[in-house]
Design a protein around this motif. Structure first.
Motif: not given
Length: 448
Positions: A26-35
């Protein structure tokens, strides 16, 4: 995130950290979404890069950032939940098996790792009001002032050429070449060297043999280097110096009078005397303060005992032993104690333990007394340090502004002195008048 303590042994603690795969994913997905809305990738409009493509490009770097974030949170949780103070940086042991690492990075496996920490001991501070110490003080005599004035006058005297034989206090100009068993040694020669006879500039016995010499004389001066001479290859050896006396000058105007005072920027001799008296007083206050501080620390050390974090002791000992090894290599005092390396290490480890114990104790006293070091105090310390490097003040200032560790090194002694002041206020301190010699005895060897 689950944090479980698995070991509590002395000041050592060990914890098992488990982070569910879903949390990491979930954390990785959130960061990728920001990117997704920030990066520009050829072939895709801004904000339209597919998540799967982003993960292929940035997945590993983003996972590394998330992993660092998780470890930081876990360390904070360990400290807060267990109400402990860390003695040093936590030691993190991540999975080593490649398959396990890949499974965690791919979001298939939970992350499980261990954290080892060393905690500060619980310290019970004794009643500081029960400490009894003496503050050594001494008067400033007129003789002391006159002696310093005489030295100042000598240092500011001019020399005029003279005929006849050289006397103690005269300045002679010499060429010299030193040799041992007929072989010149490094650093043993000089040309046109000015030497005031009786100044003690050269090794004992050298200057005395040139009293009575005249310009043009060639003399052989024989001396023995002291056993504790700093250049160990010369220590204790007999040497002969071929000396040519090229000129003799006598001291002029070596008097403490109004003319000397004016030369030094003072209005009168009385003003110069006042300045000298103040300087002597400051020197004596500093020596008195150092002696009092040593007495207070001795009292604290003898009345407090608690477990010491091994890592802090090892760190302190390593610093001390590095200095000792340097002194041994240079033939310093440590090389002349006649002790084995094991004996020296045991002795200096005791010193390291004392320093760590007192450092922790002073920190605890300061914290309980809410002693703070203000930004203004740190700024003044930086300014003072910058003044020690003329022409480089701006570089020194910028260095400290950019280097928190260096600022902490300036802050620490300020904090320590404020804690000492606090202890002095509470302790039973009585003044004891001593001679100047007693006040300054062993000043260089004070180990606080």
């Amino acid at each position: 995130m689950q944090v479980t303590q698995t070991l509590s042994e002395g000041l050592k603690r060990e914890f098992r950290i488990t982070v569910p795969a879903g949390d990491l994913d979930s954390r990785v997905a959130t960061r990728l979404s920001d990117l997704q809305g920030k990066v520009q990738i050829k072939g895709f409009r801004p904000g339209k890069v597919p998540a799967a493509h982003l993960k292929r490009l940035y997945g590993r770097s983003v996972f590394g950032e998330v992993l660092q974030e998780v470890m930081t949170e876990a360390n904070q949780k360990i400290v807060e939940d267990n109400k402990i103070k860390l003695a040093g940086q936590p030691k993190v042991s991540l999975p080593e098996e490649q398959a396990e690492i890949e499974g965690v990075a791919a979001g298939k496996n939970d992350l499980a790792y261990t954290v080892e920490v060393e905690v500060l001991p619980e310290i019970t501070v004794g009643d500081l009001k029960t400490i009894k110490v003496e503050r050594l003080v001494t008067d400033i005599s007129d003789e002391q002032v006159d002696e310093m004035l005489a030295r100042i006058a000598e240092q500011n005297a001019t020399f005029e050429p003279k005929d006849g034989a050289a006397e103690t206090g005269d300045q002679i100009t010499i060429d010299f070449v030193g040799s041992i068993d007929g072989t010149p040694f490094e650093g043993g020669a000089g040309n046109d060297h000015p030497l005031v006879l009786g100044s003690g500039q050269f090794i004992p016995g050298f200057e005395e043999q040139l009293v009575g010499a005249k310009a043009g004389d060639e003399k052989t001066v024989t001396v023995s280097f002291p056993e504790d001479y700093r250049a160990t290859e010369l220590a204790g050896k007999d040497a002969a110096f071929a000396v040519t006396v090229k000129g003799i000058a006598s001291s002029q105007n070596a008097k403490a009078d109004d003319e000397l005072a004016t030369k030094l920027g003072m209005e009168s001799l009385d003003k110069l005397k006042d300045a000298v008296r103040e300087q002597i007083g400051n020197q004596q206050k500093q020596a008195s303060r150092q002696k009092l501080k040593r007495a207070l620390l001795d009292a604290l050390d003898s009345t407090h005992s608690f477990d010491l974090p091994p890592s802090l002791v090892e760190q302190e000992f390593a610093g001390i032993w590095t200095q000792v090894e340097r002194e041994i290599a240079q033939g310093g005092d440590a090389a002349k104690e006649g002790k084995s390396e094991d004996e020296l290490k045991a002795e200096y480890r005791t010193i390291a333990e004392r320093r760590v114990r007192l450092g922790l104790l002073l920190a605890e006293i300061g914290e309980k007394a809410d002693i703070q070091v203000t930004n203004d105090e740190v700024t003044r310390a930086v300014v003072e340090r910058a003044r020690q490097f003329p022409g480089q003040e701006q570089q020194v200032w910028e260095f400290y502004q950019k280097t928190p560790e260096a600022l902490a090194e300036l802050r620490a002694p300020i904090f320590e002195e404020k804690v000492i002041d606090h202890i002095v206020e509470l302790a039973d301190v009585s003044d004891k008048t001593v001679t100047r010699e007693e006040l300054f005895a062993d000043a260089e060897s004070e180990e606080v």
